[in-house]
Motif scaffolding. Structure first.
Motif, PDB file in Angstrom:
ATOM      1  N   GLN A  30       0.823  -1.204   0.000  1.00  0.00           N
ATOM      2  CA  GLN A  30       0.000   0.000   0.000  1.00  0.00           C
ATOM      3  C   GLN A  30       0.859   1.257   0.000  1.00  0.00           C
ATOM      4  O   GLN A  30       0.565   2.228  -0.708  1.00  0.00           O
ATOM      5  N   MET A  31       1.933   1.248   0.794  1.00  0.00           N
ATOM      6  CA  MET A  31       2.786   2.423   0.890  1.00  0.00           C
ATOM      7  C   MET A  31       3.497   2.720  -0.425  1.00  0.00           C
ATOM      8  O   MET A  31       3.581   3.877  -0.850  1.00  0.00           O
ATOM      9  N   ILE A  32       4.006   1.698  -1.090  1.00  0.00           N
ATOM     10  CA  ILE A  32       4.685   1.915  -2.371  1.00  0.00           C
ATOM     11  C   ILE A  32       3.728   2.548  -3.371  1.00  0.00           C
ATOM     12  O   ILE A  32       4.080   3.499  -4.077  1.00  0.00           O
ATOM     13  N   GLU A  33       2.511   2.037  -3.428  1.00  0.00           N
ATOM     14  CA  GLU A  33       1.507   2.588  -4.360  1.00  0.00           C
ATOM     15  C   GLU A  33       1.212   4.047  -4.046  1.00  0.00           C
ATOM     16  O   GLU A  33       1.137   4.882  -4.960  1.00  0.00           O
ATOM     17  N   ASP A  34       1.068   4.373  -2.775  1.00  0.00           N
ATOM     18  CA  ASP A  34       0.705   5.733  -2.390  1.00  0.00           C
ATOM     19  C   ASP A  34       1.883   6.699  -2.503  1.00  0.00           C
ATOM     20  O   ASP A  34       1.685   7.893  -2.765  1.00  0.00           O
ATOM     21  N   ILE A  35       3.088   6.214  -2.314  1.00  0.00           N
ATOM     22  CA  ILE A  35       4.269   7.064  -2.504  1.00  0.00           C
ATOM     23  C   ILE A  35       4.367   7.500  -3.956  1.00  0.00           C
ATOM     24  O   ILE A  35       4.590   8.675  -4.261  1.00  0.00           O
ATOM     25  N   LEU A  36       4.171   6.571  -4.874  1.00  0.00           N
ATOM     26  CA  LEU A  36       4.334   6.856  -6.290  1.00  0.00           C
ATOM     27  C   LEU A  36       3.274   7.805  -6.846  1.00  0.00           C
ATOM     28  O   LEU A  36       3.510   8.481  -7.842  1.00  0.00           O
ATOM     29  N   LYS A  37       2.131   7.886  -6.196  1.00  0.00           N
ATOM     30  CA  LYS A  37       1.080   8.784  -6.690  1.00  0.00           C
ATOM     31  C   LYS A  37       0.859   9.984  -5.761  1.00  0.00           C
ATOM     32  O   LYS A  37      -0.159  10.666  -5.840  1.00  0.00           O
TER      33      LYS A  37
END
Length: 268
Positions: free
Chosen positions: A178-185
């Motif tokens: 979840q964190m990787i997805e939210d960091i990238l966007k």
């Protein structure tokens, strides 16, 4: 031990440095931010850093995430509730934190939803924390075993008959993804309010990525972004350069930095 040291600690400089730029430089350049976040080297960096963070956390090591989410043992939570429920509620109730311990039991609760008990020595184990899981991770509980050591992100609820109750527990693997997805966007935003711990954690990784990217000219000396690459960047980047990079990045995220400053002032 964390694999990433000197330059990543520039996050603290970034958060505490004075904003000396004039208002004309405070406009958020969305295109530049998005371009920086989505280079292939940035993705390598993020995947390496986040993976290292969660592996270290699972081994009870020191990580940056605990600046936003404290980590407690099952024994401490049970002991705190045993000594003073009011004080324990002030510390844990409605708060998100990591909990670590060994599984004492795995059962089906109401509506067959899984409930996990973490083993402690309190009252012969009868008042050990009971963990309930978020909807996404309920099926994964079937993969656990008694005696297994776990670290989970949970929200404190209260206690029933001396037993601490934690809810919305999440496996580290779920949080990592979840964190990787939210960091990238990520886009510039107010970090206060609901889920402010999570938003601040996301922002810290956004900034660390941009700092490393700009300090190394998009990791140009690294064929692979790994521990050796990151340590080399840390050693060859001066504190003065870090400060300049941090000041420039402050101007790109005015909403995030203004809200961080307000939250800091409210805590003083």
């Amino acid at each position: 031990m964390k694999k990433i040291s000197a330059l990543l600690s520039a996050l603290l400089i970034f958060g505490c440095s004075q904003d000396n730029s004039d208002s004309s430089n405070k406009k958020n350049d969305d295109q530049n931010v998005q371009k920086a976040l989505f280079t292939e080297k940035d993705k390598e960096f993020l995947n390496f850093v986040i993976k290292d963070e969660f592996e270290t956390l699972a081994d009870n090591g020191e990580v940056n995430l605990t600046e936003f989410y404290p980590i407690y043992t099952a024994e401490k939570i049970t002991s705190d509730y045993g000594q003073n429920e009011i004080r324990a509620n002030n510390l844990y109730k409605s708060k998100q934190f990591f909990i670590t311990g060994k599984i004492g039991g795995i059962d089906a609760g109401i509506d067959d939803k899984p409930v996990v008990n973490l083993k402690t020595n309190a009252n012969y184990g009868f008042n050990s924390p009971l963990l309930k899981f978020n909807k996404i991770d309920q099926e994964k509980v079937a993969e656990l075993n008694k005696g297994q050591k776990v670290t989970l992100l949970c929200t404190g609820k209260s206690e029933i008959a001396g037993t601490p109750i934690l809810e919305n527990c999440m496996f580290l693997q779920t949080l990592e993804k979840q964190m990787i997805e939210d960091i990238l966007k990520f886009e510039d935003q107010d970090l206060s309010g609901k889920n402010n711990q999570y938003k601040q954690a996301i922002f810290s990784f956004v900034i660390s990525t941009l700092l490393f990217n700009r300090a190394s000219n998009n990791f140009e000396q690294c064929s692979v972004v790994d521990n050796s690459c990151i340590q080399n960047i840390s050693k060859t980047t001066s504190k003065e350069d870090i400060q300049k990079l941090a000041d420039n990045l402050k101007a790109q995220f005015p909403k995030a930095n203004e809200s961080k400053e307000k939250m800091k002032q409210s805590e003083e």
